[in-house]
Design an enzyme around this catalytic site. Structure first.
Site, PDB file in Angstrom:
ATOM      1  N   ASP A  70      39.261  -2.304  -1.528  1.00 34.44           N
ATOM      2  CA  ASP A  70      40.353  -3.245  -1.243  1.00 34.44           C
ATOM      3  C   ASP A  70      41.445  -2.534  -0.441  1.00 34.44           C
ATOM      4  OD1 ASP A  70      42.170  -5.330  -1.311  1.00 34.44           O
ATOM      5  OD2 ASP A  70      41.969  -5.703  -3.442  1.00 34.44           O
ATOM      6  N   HIS A 261      44.060  -8.335 -11.572  1.00 37.66           N
ATOM      7  CA  HIS A 261      44.047  -7.661 -10.265  1.00 37.66           C
ATOM      8  C   HIS A 261      45.293  -8.134  -9.524  1.00 37.66           C
ATOM      9  CE1 HIS A 261      41.622  -6.378  -6.555  1.00 37.66           C
ATOM     10  NE2 HIS A 261      42.567  -7.131  -6.005  1.00 37.66           N
ATOM     11  N   CYS A 294      44.200  -8.006   1.987  1.00 35.67           N
ATOM     12  CA  CYS A 294      43.020  -8.646   2.547  1.00 35.67           C
ATOM     13  C   CYS A 294      43.348  -9.115   3.955  1.00 35.67           C
ATOM     14  CB  CYS A 294      42.613  -9.835   1.669  1.00 35.67           C
ATOM     15  SG  CYS A 294      41.241 -10.738   2.385  1.00 35.67           S
TER      16      CYS A 294
HETATM   17  C1  LIG Z   1      30.539 -14.175   4.059  1.00 37.50           C
HETATM   18  C2  LIG Z   1      30.432 -13.892   5.538  1.00 37.50           C
HETATM   19  C3  LIG Z   1      29.334 -12.911   5.821  1.00 37.50           C
HETATM   20  C4  LIG Z   1      30.139 -15.197   6.222  1.00 37.50           C
HETATM   21  O1  LIG Z   1      30.312 -15.059   7.629  1.00 37.50           O
HETATM   22  P1  LIG Z   1      29.534 -15.985   8.671  1.00 37.50           P
HETATM   23  O2  LIG Z   1      30.000 -15.573  10.030  1.00 37.50           O
HETATM   24  O3  LIG Z   1      29.729 -17.396   8.276  1.00 37.50           O
HETATM   25  O4  LIG Z   1      28.029 -15.534   8.365  1.00 37.50           O
HETATM   26  P2  LIG Z   1      26.665 -15.862   9.010  1.00 37.50           P
HETATM   27  O5  LIG Z   1      25.696 -15.949   7.896  1.00 37.50           O
HETATM   28  O6  LIG Z   1      26.791 -17.009   9.977  1.00 37.50           O
HETATM   29  O7  LIG Z   1      26.353 -14.531   9.851  1.00 37.50           O
HETATM   30  C5  LIG Z   1      27.084 -14.167  11.008  1.00 37.50           C
HETATM   31  C6  LIG Z   1      26.632 -12.772  11.436  1.00 37.50           C
HETATM   32  O8  LIG Z   1      27.019 -11.812  10.435  1.00 37.50           O
HETATM   33  C7  LIG Z   1      25.848 -11.163   9.914  1.00 37.50           C
HETATM   34  N1  LIG Z   1      26.025 -10.968   8.476  1.00 37.50           N
HETATM   35  C8  LIG Z   1      26.213 -11.915   7.544  1.00 37.50           C
HETATM   36  N2  LIG Z   1      26.360 -11.344   6.346  1.00 37.50           N
HETATM   37  C9  LIG Z   1      26.224 -10.021   6.518  1.00 37.50           C
HETATM   38  C10 LIG Z   1      26.272  -8.923   5.641  1.00 37.50           C
HETATM   39  N3  LIG Z   1      26.501  -9.079   4.317  1.00 37.50           N
HETATM   40  N4  LIG Z   1      26.116  -7.690   6.130  1.00 37.50           N
HETATM   41  C11 LIG Z   1      25.901  -7.512   7.466  1.00 37.50           C
HETATM   42  N5  LIG Z   1      25.867  -8.519   8.367  1.00 37.50           N
HETATM   43  C12 LIG Z   1      26.024  -9.776   7.887  1.00 37.50           C
HETATM   44  C13 LIG Z   1      24.694 -12.094  10.238  1.00 37.50           C
HETATM   45  O9  LIG Z   1      23.488 -11.382  10.287  1.00 37.50           O
HETATM   46  C14 LIG Z   1      25.120 -12.656  11.572  1.00 37.50           C
HETATM   47  O10 LIG Z   1      24.874 -11.672  12.551  1.00 37.50           O
HETATM   48  P3  LIG Z   1      24.413 -12.122  14.058  1.00 37.50           P
HETATM   49  O11 LIG Z   1      23.197 -12.951  13.871  1.00 37.50           O
HETATM   50  O12 LIG Z   1      25.594 -12.918  14.605  1.00 37.50           O
HETATM   51  O13 LIG Z   1      24.210 -10.819  14.721  1.00 37.50           O
HETATM   52  C15 LIG Z   1      31.773 -13.342   6.092  1.00 37.50           C
HETATM   53  O14 LIG Z   1      32.723 -14.341   5.966  1.00 37.50           O
HETATM   54  C16 LIG Z   1      32.259 -12.120   5.365  1.00 37.50           C
HETATM   55  O15 LIG Z   1      31.682 -11.049   5.484  1.00 37.50           O
HETATM   56  N6  LIG Z   1      33.355 -12.268   4.600  1.00 37.50           N
HETATM   57  C17 LIG Z   1      33.919 -11.186   3.803  1.00 37.50           C
HETATM   58  C18 LIG Z   1      35.352 -11.001   4.150  1.00 37.50           C
HETATM   59  C19 LIG Z   1      35.928  -9.858   3.341  1.00 37.50           C
HETATM   60  O16 LIG Z   1      35.330  -8.818   3.188  1.00 37.50           O
HETATM   61  N7  LIG Z   1      37.168 -10.052   2.843  1.00 37.50           N
HETATM   62  C20 LIG Z   1      37.812  -9.047   2.046  1.00 37.50           C
HETATM   63  C21 LIG Z   1      37.248  -8.933   0.673  1.00 37.50           C
HETATM   64  S1  LIG Z   1      37.826 -10.199  -0.462  1.00 37.50           S
HETATM   65  C22 LIG Z   1      39.225  -9.551  -1.135  1.00 37.50           C
HETATM   66  O17 LIG Z   1      39.687  -8.549  -0.692  1.00 37.50           O
HETATM   67  C23 LIG Z   1      39.831 -10.211  -2.327  1.00 37.50           C
HETATM   68  C24 LIG Z   1      39.552  -9.451  -3.623  1.00 37.50           C
HETATM   69  C25 LIG Z   1      38.079  -9.453  -3.952  1.00 37.50           C
HETATM   70  O18 LIG Z   1      39.963  -8.096  -3.506  1.00 37.50           O
HETATM   71  C26 LIG Z   1      40.304 -10.103  -4.774  1.00 37.50           C
HETATM   72  C27 LIG Z   1      41.810 -10.181  -4.585  1.00 37.50           C
HETATM   73  O19 LIG Z   1      42.425  -9.325  -3.948  1.00 37.50           O
HETATM   74  O20 LIG Z   1      42.369 -11.121  -5.148  1.00 37.50           O
END
Ligand SMILES: CC(C)(COP(=O)([O-])OP(=O)([O-])OC[C@H]1O[C@@H](n2cnc3c(N)ncnc32)[C@H](O)[C@@H]1OP(=O)([O-])[O-])[C@@H](O)C(=O)NCCC(=O)NCCSC(=O)C[C@@](C)(O)CC(=O)[O-]
Length: 368
Positions: A70, A261, A294
């Site tokens: 994070d 958290h 984030c």
């Molecule tokens: C969920 C998705 C993937 C949807 O993202 P999307 O663009 O809708 O996904 P998609 O399925 O259409 O895929 C798009 C491209 O990404 C690739 N892809 C798809 N998934 C993966 C993967 N896992 N690893 C590697 N590559 C991946 C996939 O293969 C494709 O590649 P392309 O065909 O264009 O070359 C995206 O929105 C995402 O990664 N989101 C995460 C964002 C994030 O990390 N945010 C921070 C963490 S949350 C947080 O911090 C809060 C927390 C938990 O701490 C709690 C709090 O603080 O309260």
């Protein structure tokens, strides 16, 4: 004893073990309502205002460190893999037992976390330390599984606006995706932790109903999560809003299965935690040197700093088994790399004044 109706909500439940442990005392003249089962001495209801944490015999509190994930996900400068790994090693050396170490999200979304595989494969694991990773979908899970992981974290949002920005889908669609991940992990014998984000407010939708958060929390447990962490992603919570939320959440689960958290955007992290401790919370997430945020949550800043948390807990007499001198060093290490001062007041205040961890504990608890 005369029992009168409580003047103030909320009531909290203190279990028999906690009463016996001395964790909670009740100030008699303030009692609004006390009800103890005479046979088992198992459950007492107090209004929150009556209950004080005395802590001398408090069981250990579990710290779940999120700085390497994070924390670093929100940095603009890419942190090389060897620096991430060294930070994780330093945290383990300080005595931290749960270190969220990487995420396997799309690198197109969070480039900073694109080296999850290298981090997890090159990490020297300390026995007894848990190294969970954050997983958004089956694709990320399959990659992470090749890295010898034992625990994953899934993270549906508590609000529609944040779900769209963070996961590119609705809350319901996100839950469906996370269920697929959780089902597979459970089958593979990998522990699953759940986060709910934006539990006390969303940067896009504003205040969020505690009932909505309670429903998502229940769903995460039904997927097989062993614990759910309630995330105040943008740090807008207050002790008052935490109490309202907790009241709703403890109606659907027990506090020992919950973690809190807090992001410290409004400086409320520790007072929010105290409100959570009143409900019997046993796990707290925090981030070394207060790193965190984030990229998809407008206005989010760093998490409650681990150094501040540990000092606070030592003040309450809670044994965290964490060496604050080493923890401060770990905080300095990553802050120096990022070329910014630690966002932990305790880290800044302790400076190099203490060589001995025991002296800090004495000061925190004012033990003569
Ligand atoms: C969920 C998705 C993937 C949807 O993202 P999307 O663009 O809708 O996904 P998609 O399925 O259409 O895929 C798009 C491209 O990404 C690739 N892809 C798809 N998934 C993966 C993967 N896992 N690893 C590697 N590559 C991946 C996939 O293969 C494709 O590649 P392309 O065909 O264009 O070359 C995206 O929105 C995402 O990664 N989101 C995460 C964002 C994030 O990390 N945010 C921070 C963490 S949350 C947080 O911090 C809060 C927390 C938990 O701490 C709690 C709090 O603080 O309260």
């Amino acid at each position: 004893m005369n029992i009168t109706e409580p003047k103030y909500p909320p009531k909290i439940i203190v279990t028999g073990d906690l009463i016996k442990s001395g964790l909670y005392i009740c100030i008699p003249e303030n009692i609004n309502k006390v009800k103890i089962d005479d046979k088992t001495k198992d459950v007492a209801l107090f209004t929150a205002e009556n209950v004080y944490n005395t802590s001398s015999a408090v069981p250990e509190l579990r710290i779940y460190e999120v700085g390497a994930r994070d924390g670093l996900q929100n940095e603009s400068k890419f942190v090389p893999t060897d620096i991430k790994i060294e930070l994780i090693h330093k945290l383990a050396a300080a005595g931290i037992k749960n270190i969220e170490s990487a995420s396997f999200v799309s690198p197109k979304w969070v480039e900073q976390m694109s080296d999850g595989t290298e981090v997890m494969k090159n990490l020297k694991r300390t026995s007894g330390v848990n190294y969970p990773v954050l997983i958004p979908n089956l694709k990320g899970y399959e990659t992470a599984k090749k890295c010898n992981i034992e625990e994953i974290a899934i993270f549906p949002a508590g609000s529609e606006g944040f779900s769209q920005k963070n996961l590119n889908c609705s809350v319901e669609e996100g839950l469906k995706r996370f269920k697929l991940v959780a089902d597979q992990a459970v089958k593979d014998g990998i522990r699953v932790r759940g986060y709910v984000s934006c539990v006390l407010g969303c940067p896009y939708d504003g205040p969020i109903s505690p009932k909505t958060i309670a429903r998502i929390t229940e769903e995460l447990f039904s997927m097989g999560c062993y614990e759910v962490s309630l995330g105040d992603t943008i740090g807008v919570g207050t002790a008052g809003s935490v109490r309202k939320l907790m009241k709703e959440i403890v109606a659907v689960t027990t506090p020992d299965k919950l973690a809190l958290h807090f992001h410290d955007t409004y400086g409320q992290g520790l007072s929010n935690l105290l409100a959570g401790l009143e409900f019997g919370i046993k796990t707290v997430d925090s981030s070394i040197s207060g790193l965190g945020g984030c990229p998809f949550a407008r206005g989010a800043s760093g998490n409650l700093a681990t150094e501040d948390l540990v000092y606070f807990l030592y003040g309450l007499g809670v044994n965290t088994n964490v060496d604050l001198v080493k923890l401060v060093e770990a905080g300095r290490y990553i802050s120096n790399f990022l070329a910014k001062p630690p966002a932990s007041k305790v880290n800044l205040a302790l400076g190099d004044r203490f060589k001995n961890h025991e002296d800090i504990i004495k000061m925190a608890a004012c033990t003569v």
